[in-house]
Design an enzyme around this catalytic site. Structure first.
Site: not given
Ligand code: NAD
Length: 423
Positions: A67, A112-114
């Site tokens: 995201v 962001a992050k994943g």
């Protein structure tokens, strides 16, 4: 949002925590509805289903997310976690946290992050490598030094970053070290990264002591978590003369009101695998140690340890949040009522992302700094950010957490206004 009456599962939901802090800061800033909608919505949410061959020959499909919450102030930046309970909701909340964290310390990144839904304990190294490489390949068009720069998070480390860097580089047909941070030193990692988050916590705690005319030598500290952040903070704070009165792990705590010899405790843990049974401290129940009377409490383990159910039992003057999200938003009100000086996570633990920023800069320059330069520049950024948050809090008569969010939202909103909306 009044969260005090929420059931504990909702109180501890990261999305609710992020929303509630956002709402309060946005209302105080009097942001208009349209800007609130923009800041609240992630700019991209990518879901990938990645086929991976397991060691026994079976084919399995894993789900991964990335995201990108905001790219208003620069490339998206944020970690990748592996875990069986990773959800899109969690990744989305953590992505927005990264936007606010980068804005608080004023580094030119968005957030962001994943995550990949998998259980690393049940996977071999080869399986983890294949998951990482296929996940990276699927995200090829969205990652990049100018687009989105991942980093390690829960259950990922420098080796995983090396696989991402290599996969990205193979597709690009040249080596691109700046696509991820938190890499091994041999592949463009930065000096000082391992200590950075604990060092940042130490710097902002020293700033708070100065504000209250307190002296490190007569300051007692309780630290929850003796991993990267807690261990480094303990080591650096002890070096600066703080009395580390307790170290808490999930299985028990070590307590010595006169101050624990941290180097010796680390040695003891290396030999025995535990912080318990250490001759320089008494063993203590971990559930009680967080409520010891102390000057500084530094949670550096997991999220949601301070909730509406226990915040009234905290007996610290300063709370320095080394972990991400250790305090729920319902507990915020209680801590404010108790006049505890909170150094919120998006400021206190931002030393890590700040040195990640230095890593990205060094990779792009192809020129590496010595450790002293990294530490000096980290100190400058943490000091300026602490001053900015505290003076914002005083000026607007809000607590430090609300001030940090207001400052962050204001900076991101200004960037969006200056850029204008591309139609
Ligand atoms: N590593 C970084 O640079 C960095 C940067 C920003 C934020 N953080 C946050 O800091 C926190 C800690 O990260 P880390 O990298 O130090 O992790 P880590 O895995 O190195 O260390 C965590 C430590 O906490 C202990 N622990 C786990 N559950 C506990 C519990 N319930 N009570 C007491 N101790 C417990 C673990 O045994 C371990 O020693 C996380 O919230 C992480 O998201 C880390």
């Amino acid at each position: 949002m009044a969260t005090t009456t929420l059931p504990i599962e909702q109180e501890t939901n990261p999305w609710i925590a992020a929303e509630s802090r956002f709402d309060e800061a946005a209302a105080r800033l009097k942001l208009d509805d349209g800007m609130c909608k923009v800041l609240r919505s992630p700019s991209k949410e990518i879901t990938v289903h990645i086929p991976v061959q397991l060691d026994d020959g079976r084919l399995e499909v894993f789900t991964g997310y990335r995201v990108q919450h905001s790219i208003a102030r620069g490339p998206a930046k944020g970690g990748i976690r592996f875990g069986p309970d990773v959800t899109l909701d969690e990744v989305r909340a953590l992505a927005s946290w990264m936007t606010w964290k980068c804005a608080v310390v004023n580094i030119p990144f968005g957030g962001a992050k994943g995550g990949v839904v998998c259980d690393p304990n049940l996977l071999s190294d080869g399986e983890l490598e294949r998951i990482t490489r296929r996940y990276t390949a699927e995200l090829m068009d969205f990652l990049g030094p100018e687009r989105d720069v991942p980093a390690p998070d829960v259950n990922t480390n420098d080796r995983v970053m090396a696989w991402i860097m290599d996969t990205y580089s193979m597709h690009s047909r040249h080596t691109v070290t700046a696509v991820v941070t938190g890499k091994p030193m041999e592949l463009g990692g930065s000096r000082g990264r391992v200590e950075a988050t604990g060092r940042g916590c130490t710097i902002v705690t020293l700033k708070a002591l100065k504000k209250f005319a307190m002296d490190p030598a007569s300051t007692s500290v309780v630290i929850q978590g003796f991993g990267n952040v807690g261990g480094m903070a303990a080591k650096l704070m002890a070096r600066r003369g703080f009395k580390i009165a307790a170290i808490i792990e999930y299985y028990g705590a070590a307590y010595n009101p006169h101050g624990i010899d941290i180097a010796a405790l680390m040695e003891h843990r290396k030999e025995t695998g535990s912080i318990l049974g250490f001759s320089g401290a008494e063993d203590m129940d971990s559930s009680e140690a967080m409520f010891l009377e102390c000057d500084v409490l530094l949670p550096a383990a997991v999220e949601n340890v301070i909730t509406s159910r226990n915040a009234d039992r905290i007996r610290a003057k300063i709370l320095c949040e080394g972990a991400n999200g250790p305090t729920t938003s319902a507990a915020d009100e209680i801590l404010t009522g108790k006049k505890i000086f909170v150094i919120p996570d998006i400021l206190a633990n931002a030393g890590g992302v700040t040195v990640s920023y230095f890593e990205w800069v060094q990779d792009r320059q192809g020129f590496f700094w010595n450790e002293q330069l990294v530490n000096t520049r980290l100190e400058e950024i943490m000091t300026e950010s602490f001053d900015a948050v505290v003076s914002y809090a005083e000026k607007h008569k809000v607590n430090n957490r609300t001030a940090a969010y207001m400052l962050a939202l204001d900076r991101v909103a200004s960037a969006i206004k200056l850029r204008g909306i591309y139609a």
